[in-house]
Design an enzyme around this catalytic site. Structure first.
Site, PDB file in Angstrom:
ATOM      1  N   LYS A  67       0.838  -1.201   0.000  1.00 21.79           N
ATOM      2  CA  LYS A  67       0.000   0.000   0.000  1.00 21.79           C
ATOM      3  C   LYS A  67       0.880   1.262   0.000  1.00 21.79           C
ATOM      4  O   LYS A  67       2.092   1.189   0.205  1.00 21.79           O
ATOM      5  CB  LYS A  67      -0.929  -0.032   1.217  1.00 21.79           C
ATOM      6  CG  LYS A  67      -1.954  -1.177   1.166  1.00 21.79           C
ATOM      7  CD  LYS A  67      -2.922  -1.110   2.348  1.00 21.79           C
ATOM      8  CE  LYS A  67      -3.948  -2.230   2.298  1.00 21.79           C
ATOM      9  NZ  LYS A  67      -4.926  -2.146   3.422  1.00 21.79           N
ATOM     10  N   TYR A  90     -12.292  -2.180  -3.614  1.00 22.89           N
ATOM     11  CA  TYR A  90     -12.805  -2.243  -2.247  1.00 22.89           C
ATOM     12  C   TYR A  90     -14.338  -2.168  -2.196  1.00 22.89           C
ATOM     13  O   TYR A  90     -14.908  -1.764  -1.180  1.00 22.89           O
ATOM     14  CB  TYR A  90     -12.195  -1.118  -1.403  1.00 22.89           C
ATOM     15  CG  TYR A  90     -10.801  -1.451  -0.865  1.00 22.89           C
ATOM     16  CD1 TYR A  90     -10.578  -2.619  -0.129  1.00 22.89           C
ATOM     17  CD2 TYR A  90      -9.720  -0.592  -1.066  1.00 22.89           C
ATOM     18  CE1 TYR A  90      -9.317  -2.920   0.376  1.00 22.89           C
ATOM     19  CE2 TYR A  90      -8.452  -0.898  -0.568  1.00 22.89           C
ATOM     20  CZ  TYR A  90      -8.266  -2.063   0.158  1.00 22.89           C
ATOM     21  OH  TYR A  90      -7.013  -2.367   0.665  1.00 22.89           O
ATOM     22  N   PHE A 122     -15.660   3.686   6.929  1.00 24.49           N
ATOM     23  CA  PHE A 122     -14.283   4.031   6.574  1.00 24.49           C
ATOM     24  C   PHE A 122     -14.022   3.987   5.064  1.00 24.49           C
ATOM     25  O   PHE A 122     -12.886   4.170   4.633  1.00 24.49           O
ATOM     26  CB  PHE A 122     -13.294   3.123   7.309  1.00 24.49           C
ATOM     27  CG  PHE A 122     -13.487   1.642   7.073  1.00 24.49           C
ATOM     28  CD1 PHE A 122     -12.975   1.020   5.940  1.00 24.49           C
ATOM     29  CD2 PHE A 122     -14.191   0.865   7.988  1.00 24.49           C
ATOM     30  CE1 PHE A 122     -13.148  -0.345   5.721  1.00 24.49           C
ATOM     31  CE2 PHE A 122     -14.374  -0.506   7.780  1.00 24.49           C
ATOM     32  CZ  PHE A 122     -13.852  -1.103   6.647  1.00 24.49           C
ATOM     33  N   ARG A 163      -2.000 -14.516   3.515  1.00 32.07           N
ATOM     34  CA  ARG A 163      -2.776 -13.819   4.555  1.00 32.07           C
ATOM     35  C   ARG A 163      -2.151 -14.054   5.939  1.00 32.07           C
ATOM     36  O   ARG A 163      -2.110 -13.150   6.765  1.00 32.07           O
ATOM     37  CB  ARG A 163      -4.240 -14.318   4.551  1.00 32.07           C
ATOM     38  CG  ARG A 163      -5.021 -13.966   3.298  1.00 32.07           C
ATOM     39  CD  ARG A 163      -5.523 -12.543   3.264  1.00 32.07           C
ATOM     40  NE  ARG A 163      -6.465 -12.224   4.332  1.00 32.07           N
ATOM     41  CZ  ARG A 163      -7.144 -11.078   4.406  1.00 32.07           C
ATOM     42  NH1 ARG A 163      -6.978 -10.132   3.482  1.00 32.07           N
ATOM     43  NH2 ARG A 163      -7.965 -10.832   5.399  1.00 32.07           N
ATOM     44  N   ARG A 192       2.300  -7.003   8.958  1.00 36.27           N
ATOM     45  CA  ARG A 192       1.611  -5.933   9.701  1.00 36.27           C
ATOM     46  C   ARG A 192       2.085  -5.879  11.154  1.00 36.27           C
ATOM     47  O   ARG A 192       2.156  -4.806  11.753  1.00 36.27           O
ATOM     48  CB  ARG A 192       0.098  -6.137   9.614  1.00 36.27           C
ATOM     49  CG  ARG A 192      -0.460  -5.819   8.220  1.00 36.27           C
ATOM     50  CD  ARG A 192      -1.844  -6.392   8.036  1.00 36.27           C
ATOM     51  NE  ARG A 192      -2.506  -5.903   6.823  1.00 36.27           N
ATOM     52  CZ  ARG A 192      -3.646  -6.404   6.371  1.00 36.27           C
ATOM     53  NH1 ARG A 192      -4.247  -7.393   7.006  1.00 36.27           N
ATOM     54  NH2 ARG A 192      -4.202  -5.908   5.268  1.00 36.27           N
ATOM     55  N   ASN A 228      -1.928  -0.073   7.066  1.00 36.78           N
ATOM     56  CA  ASN A 228      -1.473  -1.416   7.457  1.00 36.78           C
ATOM     57  C   ASN A 228      -0.633  -2.103   6.379  1.00 36.78           C
ATOM     58  O   ASN A 228      -0.588  -3.328   6.288  1.00 36.78           O
ATOM     59  CB  ASN A 228      -2.647  -2.281   7.939  1.00 36.78           C
ATOM     60  CG  ASN A 228      -3.701  -2.476   6.872  1.00 36.78           C
ATOM     61  OD1 ASN A 228      -3.542  -2.032   5.741  1.00 36.78           O
ATOM     62  ND2 ASN A 228      -4.770  -3.158   7.230  1.00 36.78           N
ATOM     63  N   HIS A 251      -1.951  -5.264   1.190  1.00 39.38           N
ATOM     64  CA  HIS A 251      -3.241  -5.899   0.891  1.00 39.38           C
ATOM     65  C   HIS A 251      -2.999  -7.280   0.325  1.00 39.38           C
ATOM     66  O   HIS A 251      -2.042  -7.487  -0.422  1.00 39.38           O
ATOM     67  CB  HIS A 251      -4.027  -5.088  -0.158  1.00 39.38           C
ATOM     68  CG  HIS A 251      -5.148  -5.898  -0.762  1.00 39.38           C
ATOM     69  ND1 HIS A 251      -6.358  -6.055  -0.145  1.00 39.38           N
ATOM     70  CD2 HIS A 251      -5.199  -6.656  -1.890  1.00 39.38           C
ATOM     71  CE1 HIS A 251      -7.121  -6.860  -0.890  1.00 39.38           C
ATOM     72  NE2 HIS A 251      -6.437  -7.240  -1.949  1.00 39.38           N
ATOM     73  N   GLU A 303      -9.414  -9.796  -8.287  1.00 42.99           N
ATOM     74  CA  GLU A 303      -8.442  -8.712  -8.103  1.00 42.99           C
ATOM     75  C   GLU A 303      -7.295  -8.807  -9.115  1.00 42.99           C
ATOM     76  O   GLU A 303      -6.841  -7.781  -9.623  1.00 42.99           O
ATOM     77  CB  GLU A 303      -7.927  -8.741  -6.655  1.00 42.99           C
ATOM     78  CG  GLU A 303      -9.035  -8.359  -5.678  1.00 42.99           C
ATOM     79  CD  GLU A 303      -8.705  -8.635  -4.213  1.00 42.99           C
ATOM     80  OE1 GLU A 303      -7.583  -9.089  -3.920  1.00 42.99           O
ATOM     81  OE2 GLU A 303      -9.588  -8.395  -3.366  1.00 42.99           O
TER      82      GLU A 303
HETATM   83  P1  RTP Z   1      -7.083  -5.676   2.841  1.00 45.82           P
HETATM   84  O1  RTP Z   1      -8.393  -5.915   2.130  1.00 45.82           O
HETATM   85  O2  RTP Z   1      -6.579  -4.268   2.668  1.00 45.82           O
HETATM   86  O3  RTP Z   1      -6.074  -6.719   2.498  1.00 45.82           O
HETATM   87  O4  RTP Z   1      -7.300  -5.826   4.408  1.00 45.82           O
HETATM   88  P2  RTP Z   1      -8.109  -6.964   5.163  1.00 45.82           P
HETATM   89  O5  RTP Z   1      -8.689  -7.944   4.178  1.00 45.82           O
HETATM   90  O6  RTP Z   1      -7.227  -7.488   6.229  1.00 45.82           O
HETATM   91  O7  RTP Z   1      -9.259  -6.134   5.832  1.00 45.82           O
HETATM   92  P3  RTP Z   1     -10.668  -5.681   5.224  1.00 45.82           P
HETATM   93  O8  RTP Z   1     -11.716  -6.020   6.204  1.00 45.82           O
HETATM   94  O9  RTP Z   1     -10.836  -6.156   3.822  1.00 45.82           O
HETATM   95  O10 RTP Z   1     -10.527  -4.083   5.222  1.00 45.82           O
HETATM   96  C1  RTP Z   1      -9.915  -3.427   4.162  1.00 45.82           C
HETATM   97  C2  RTP Z   1      -9.061  -2.306   4.703  1.00 45.82           C
HETATM   98  O11 RTP Z   1      -9.893  -1.302   5.247  1.00 45.82           O
HETATM   99  C3  RTP Z   1      -9.216  -0.657   6.301  1.00 45.82           C
HETATM  100  N1  RTP Z   1     -10.044  -0.699   7.486  1.00 45.82           N
HETATM  101  N2  RTP Z   1     -10.222   0.337   8.243  1.00 45.82           N
HETATM  102  N3  RTP Z   1     -11.135   2.105  10.269  1.00 45.82           N
HETATM  103  C4  RTP Z   1     -11.447   0.814  10.330  1.00 45.82           C
HETATM  104  O12 RTP Z   1     -12.067   0.341  11.230  1.00 45.82           O
HETATM  105  C5  RTP Z   1     -11.017  -0.052   9.245  1.00 45.82           C
HETATM  106  N4  RTP Z   1     -11.350  -1.314   9.088  1.00 45.82           N
HETATM  107  C6  RTP Z   1     -10.717  -1.734   7.965  1.00 45.82           C
HETATM  108  C7  RTP Z   1      -7.927  -1.399   6.562  1.00 45.82           C
HETATM  109  O13 RTP Z   1      -6.848  -0.661   5.991  1.00 45.82           O
HETATM  110  C8  RTP Z   1      -8.134  -2.707   5.832  1.00 45.82           C
HETATM  111  O14 RTP Z   1      -6.905  -3.230   5.388  1.00 45.82           O
HETATM  112 MG    MG Z   2      -9.796  -7.367   2.491  1.00 42.28          MG
END
Ligand code: RTP
Ligand code: MG
Length: 148
Positions: A9, A49, A57, A85, A102, A112, A115, A126
Site C-alpha cells: 500500500k 474495495y 471508513f 494472509r 503488519r 497497514n 493488501h 483482483e
Molecule cells: P485488505 O483488504 O486491505 O487486504 O485488508 P483486510 O482484508 O485485512 O481487511 P478488510 O476487512 O478487507 O478491510 C480493508 C481495509 O480497510 C481498512 N479498514 N479500516 N477504520 C477501520 O475500522 C477499518 N477497518 C478496515 C484497513 O486498511 C483494511 O486493510
Molecule cells: Mg480485504
C-alpha cells in the site's frame, strides 16, 4: 498453480518496504508472476474495495489507497492465498503477531502496509482488475524443485 493478488500500500511504498516485503514471499518459496508500481485511479479503488462500500471508513480507504503509488503483485504457489494472509497478519496491526508483515511494520488499521486477496474468488477478481493477461508471466524456476 494457485495465484493471489498482493499489493504494498502507499504507506509501505513511502516507507521503503517494497524490498523487504517482496523478499519475504520469495524466501518463503513462492514465485513472482507479475509486478508493477502504479497509481490507482479512484474508479479502480472503488471497485477493488467494493465490498466495503457501505462501511464508514470507505471514503478514507479510497482516499488512502489513491494517495500515492502502490506496488501491485501476483504471486504463485501451493496454498499461496491463505499462506500470504498468514504472512500479512491481522488487519489491525495491534492484533497482528510479531513476525507478520503488519505485526512488524504497521501501527494503525488505516495504514497497514499490505493488501492480500482473502479467497480464491477475490484473488481471481483482483488479479483481473489490476493485471492484463500479458502482464502475468508463466515461467520455470528451478530452485522450486527444492521447495516442493
Ligand atoms: P485488505 O483488504 O486491505 O487486504 O485488508 P483486510 O482484508 O485485512 O481487511 P478488510 O476487512 O478487507 O478491510 C480493508 C481495509 O480497510 C481498512 N479498514 N479500516 N477504520 C477501520 O475500522 C477499518 N477497518 C478496515 C484497513 O486498511 C483494511 O486493510
Ligand atoms: Mg480485504
Amino acid at each position: 498453480m494457485e495465484k493471489t493478488f498482493l499489493m504494498v500500500k502507499p504507506d509501505g511504498v513511502q516507507r521503503s518496504l517494497i524490498g523487504d516485503i517482496t523478499a519475504r514471499f520469495e524466501q518463503k518459496g513462492f514465485k513472482l508472476a507479475g509486478a508493477k508500481l502504479m497509481a490507482i485511479p479512484e474508479s479502480l479503488a472503488e471497485e477493488h474495495y467494493g465490498e466495503h462500500k457501505e462501511k464508514p471508513f470507505f471514503g478514507e480507504l479510497v482516499d488512502f489507497i489513491t494517495s500515492g503509488p502502490v506496488f501491485a503483485m501476483v504471486w504463485e504457489g501451493e496454498g499461496v492465498i491463505a499462506t500470504a494472509r498468514q504472512m500479512m497478519g491481522a488487519t489491525k496491526p495491534s492484533e497482528a503477531a510479531p513476525g507478520t508483515i503488519r505485526g512488524d511494520f504497521g501501527v494503525t488499521v488505516g495504514k497497514n502496509v499490505i493488501h492480500g486477496s482473502d479467497s480464491p474468488e477475490s484473488a481471481e477478481r483482483e488479479i483481473g482488475l489490476f493485471f492484463n493477461k500479458e502482464e502475468i508471466v508463466d515461467y520455470q524456476k528451478d530452485n522450486l524443485n527444492w521447495v516442493y
